[in-house]
Design an enzyme around this catalytic site. Structure first.
Site, short mmCIF file in Angstrom:
data_model
loop_
_atom_site.label_atom_id
_atom_site.label_comp_id
_atom_site.label_asym_id
_atom_site.label_seq_id
_atom_site.Cartn_x
_atom_site.Cartn_y
_atom_site.Cartn_z
N SER A 124 0.84 -1.20 0.00
CA SER A 124 0.00 0.00 0.00
C SER A 124 0.86 1.24 0.00
O SER A 124 1.97 1.25 0.56
CB SER A 124 -0.85 -0.02 1.27
N TYR A 148 -1.75 -0.97 10.79
CA TYR A 148 -2.04 -1.56 9.47
C TYR A 148 -0.87 -1.30 8.52
O TYR A 148 -0.37 -2.22 7.86
CB TYR A 148 -3.34 -0.96 8.89
N LYS A 152 2.07 -3.88 6.49
CA LYS A 152 2.47 -3.90 5.08
C LYS A 152 3.99 -3.72 4.98
O LYS A 152 4.67 -4.40 4.21
CB LYS A 152 1.75 -2.78 4.31
P1 NAD Z 1 -10.93 -6.85 1.31
O1 NAD Z 1 -11.13 -6.79 2.79
O2 NAD Z 1 -12.12 -6.68 0.44
O3 NAD Z 1 -10.16 -8.19 0.90
C1 NAD Z 1 -9.30 -8.86 1.77
C2 NAD Z 1 -9.80 -10.29 1.83
O4 NAD Z 1 -8.95 -11.06 2.68
C3 NAD Z 1 -11.21 -10.41 2.40
O5 NAD Z 1 -11.98 -11.16 1.47
C4 NAD Z 1 -11.04 -11.17 3.72
O6 NAD Z 1 -12.15 -11.99 4.00
C5 NAD Z 1 -9.77 -11.92 3.47
N1 NAD Z 1 -8.94 -12.25 4.63
C6 NAD Z 1 -8.49 -11.44 5.62
N2 NAD Z 1 -7.70 -12.12 6.46
C7 NAD Z 1 -7.63 -13.39 5.99
C8 NAD Z 1 -6.96 -14.56 6.42
N3 NAD Z 1 -6.21 -14.58 7.52
N4 NAD Z 1 -7.12 -15.69 5.70
C9 NAD Z 1 -7.90 -15.70 4.59
N5 NAD Z 1 -8.55 -14.63 4.13
C10 NAD Z 1 -8.41 -13.48 4.83
O7 NAD Z 1 -9.84 -5.74 0.96
P2 NAD Z 1 -9.32 -5.22 -0.45
O8 NAD Z 1 -9.64 -3.78 -0.54
O9 NAD Z 1 -9.74 -6.13 -1.53
O10 NAD Z 1 -7.76 -5.34 -0.21
C11 NAD Z 1 -6.99 -6.44 -0.65
C12 NAD Z 1 -5.55 -6.25 -0.18
O11 NAD Z 1 -5.07 -5.00 -0.69
C13 NAD Z 1 -5.42 -6.16 1.34
O12 NAD Z 1 -4.22 -6.79 1.71
C14 NAD Z 1 -5.32 -4.66 1.59
O13 NAD Z 1 -4.61 -4.38 2.76
C15 NAD Z 1 -4.56 -4.20 0.36
N6 NAD Z 1 -4.78 -2.78 0.03
C16 NAD Z 1 -6.07 -2.31 -0.10
C17 NAD Z 1 -6.26 -0.96 -0.38
C18 NAD Z 1 -7.66 -0.39 -0.48
O14 NAD Z 1 -7.82 0.83 -0.36
N7 NAD Z 1 -8.69 -1.19 -0.74
C19 NAD Z 1 -5.17 -0.08 -0.52
C20 NAD Z 1 -3.89 -0.60 -0.41
C21 NAD Z 1 -3.71 -1.97 -0.14
N1 UFG Z 2 -12.47 11.47 3.33
C1 UFG Z 2 -13.45 12.37 3.67
N2 UFG Z 2 -14.61 11.88 4.20
C2 UFG Z 2 -14.83 10.56 4.40
C3 UFG Z 2 -13.81 9.64 4.04
C4 UFG Z 2 -12.64 10.15 3.53
O1 UFG Z 2 -13.30 13.59 3.52
O2 UFG Z 2 -15.90 10.18 4.90
C5 UFG Z 2 -11.22 11.99 2.74
C6 UFG Z 2 -9.98 11.69 3.58
O3 UFG Z 2 -9.80 12.67 4.56
C7 UFG Z 2 -8.89 11.65 2.50
C8 UFG Z 2 -9.61 11.13 1.25
O4 UFG Z 2 -11.01 11.34 1.51
O5 UFG Z 2 -8.45 12.97 2.24
C9 UFG Z 2 -9.40 9.66 0.99
O6 UFG Z 2 -9.71 8.92 2.17
P1 UFG Z 2 -9.90 7.33 2.17
O7 UFG Z 2 -10.27 6.94 3.57
O8 UFG Z 2 -10.81 6.93 1.08
O9 UFG Z 2 -8.46 6.80 1.77
P2 UFG Z 2 -7.02 7.07 2.44
O10 UFG Z 2 -6.21 7.82 1.45
O11 UFG Z 2 -7.14 7.64 3.79
O12 UFG Z 2 -6.47 5.59 2.64
C10 UFG Z 2 -6.57 4.61 1.60
C11 UFG Z 2 -6.76 3.23 2.25
C12 UFG Z 2 -5.54 2.86 3.04
C13 UFG Z 2 -4.34 2.93 2.16
C14 UFG Z 2 -4.22 4.30 1.53
C15 UFG Z 2 -3.07 4.36 0.58
O13 UFG Z 2 -7.88 3.25 3.11
O14 UFG Z 2 -5.67 1.54 3.48
O15 UFG Z 2 -5.42 4.61 0.83
O16 UFG Z 2 -3.17 3.34 -0.33
F1 UFG Z 2 -3.25 2.68 2.90
#
Ligand code: NAD
Ligand code: UFG
Length: 337
Positions: A124, A148, A152
């Site tokens: 991330s 979190y 990572k």
């Molecule tokens: P998500 O929660 O939809 O998907 C993660 C999946 O992993 C879920 O289906 C959950 O049930 C499963 N899971 C969690 N722990 C587990 C375990 N111990 N064993 C088996 N399954 C398990 O999240 P996502 O948005 O699809 O994210 C996928 C990956 O990308 C995650 O590692 C997350 O940290 C990373 N990531 C997400 C974002 C974002 O904004 N969505 C940004 C950066 C990185």
């Molecule tokens: N925001 C609002 N109102 C809300 C939610 C978010 O104003 O209700 C704003 C936040 O302050 C930020 C922007 O929208 O400025 C984006 O916020 P998000 O929560 O959607 O995303 P972040 O950038 O905070 O974080 C996301 C993921 C993290 C990841 C990061 C970088 O949630 O897990 O992107 O990849 F680490």
């Protein structure tokens, strides 16, 4: 060629499963369904005409992983499984370290035992911490602001050390920026449980009338309109980035890290106004105090992925807003409908 997707029933995993199946490879999913519904994979099957078998199990549990690797001949792995809510990780750090690190460690051990060495890891942009120089390059120093993020950071380090010690590994670390949107069919998408933490799902639920208004966290940041700026990337572009990373991993030993972002930052209000315009729907909002831990601006330099993976994001902010709303409209209660 069979690819195991840990956490493959989740938001990014299900979209990636669809892209991989369409590319002609086979997919197997291991997911404990802690934050996902099996319905996502049923829909992937409907969309692709191909089945991605789901093994319900825990990636941190050796027996569950052994079962998958004995039952299927796994050639490559994409490791999505993990908990991802920043605020929850601050409240429950042990749960986050235990789940996310155990999952990575156990997976690598079992892969090694079964002679599988290609792995793509979901990292991330959060690992860049509070760096203020933009765009973010893969070479910048790392540091995190919440548990979190540290999971990572630590998983990246575990993978780097493993790659160094065992030259049979082919490891790709992908640092995602802000994934949003849904598959253009509107059949699969992001389905957060409870009140969403992230901006796009919150906007969708406000537009739908389920939540009254969006709180915009801060309008006094040093950005063009004072609201936070992020690198929003369409989840299908991200999914295609995984295909490119898997092809790269097939051919390259060692460890390589790539940003997956568009390279363009848009503000919170850009997203709100684009959503309103594209979908012809109002998104009531109010300005609220800054959210603790947020940074003003965050966007990628995606040039390394373009040069080495031959991948770049293609879809626009309009596409992200249209597809996110299409999914929400078709599935007002997500997969629970
Ligand atoms: P998500 O929660 O939809 O998907 C993660 C999946 O992993 C879920 O289906 C959950 O049930 C499963 N899971 C969690 N722990 C587990 C375990 N111990 N064993 C088996 N399954 C398990 O999240 P996502 O948005 O699809 O994210 C996928 C990956 O990308 C995650 O590692 C997350 O940290 C990373 N990531 C997400 C974002 C974002 O904004 N969505 C940004 C950066 C990185
Ligand atoms: N925001 C609002 N109102 C809300 C939610 C978010 O104003 O209700 C704003 C936040 O302050 C930020 C922007 O929208 O400025 C984006 O916020 P998000 O929560 O959607 O995303 P972040 O950038 O905070 O974080 C996301 C993921 C993290 C990841 C990061 C970088 O949630 O897990 O992107 O990849 F680490």
């Amino acid at each position: 060629m069979t690819v195991l997707l840990t956490g493959g029933a989740g938001y990014i995993g299900s979209h990636t499963a669809l892209s991989i199946l369409n590319s002609g490879k086979e997919v197997v999913v291991l997911d404990n369904l802690s934050n996902a519904s099996p319905e996502a994979l049923t829909r992937v099957e409907q969309l692709t005409g191909k089945k991605a078998p789901l093994v319900v199990g825990d990636c941190a549990n050796r027996e569950d992983l052994e079962k998958v690797f004995s039952q299927y001949k796994i050639d490559q792995v994409v490791h999505f499984a993990g908990l991802k809510a920043v605020g929850e990780s601050v409240a429950k750090p042990l749960m986050y370290y235990r789940n996310n690190l155990d999952a990575t460690l156990t997976l690598l051990e079992v892969m090694q035992e079964h002679g599988c060495f290609d792995i793509v890891f979901s990292s991330s942009a959060t690992v860049y911490g509070t760096i203020q120089e933009m765009p973010l390059k893969e070479t910048f120093p790392l540091g995190c602001t919440n548990p979190y993020g540290w999971t990572k950071f630590m998983s990246e380090q575990i993978l780097r050390d493993t790659g160094k010690a065992d030259p049979r590994f082919h490891i790709v670390l992908l640092r995602y920026f802000n994934p949003v949107g849904a598959h253009e069919s509107g059949q699969i998408g992001e389905d957060p449980s409870g009140i969403p933490n992230n901006l796009m799902p919150f906007i969708c639920q406000v537009a739908r009338g389920r939540l009254k208004e969006l709180a915009v966290f801060g309008n006094d940041y040093p950005t063009k309109d004072g609201t936070g700026v992020r690198d929003f990337i369409h989840v299908m572009d991200l999914a295609e980035g995984h295909l490119a990373a898997l092809s790269y991993a097939e051919k390259h030993a060692g460890v390589e890290v790539f940003n997956l972002g568009t390279g363009t930052g848009y503000s919170v209000l850009d997203l709100v106004h684009t959503f309103e315009k594209v979908n012809q729907i109002k998104v009531p909002y109010r300005i609220a105090p800054r959210r603790p831990g947020d940074i003003a601006t965050c966007y990628a330099d995606p040039s390394k992925a373009k040069e080495m993976l031959g991948w770049s994001a293609k879809r626009s902010l309009e596409d992200m807003c249209r597809d996110a709303w299409n999914w929400q409209k078709n599935n007002p209660d997500g997969y629970r409908r």
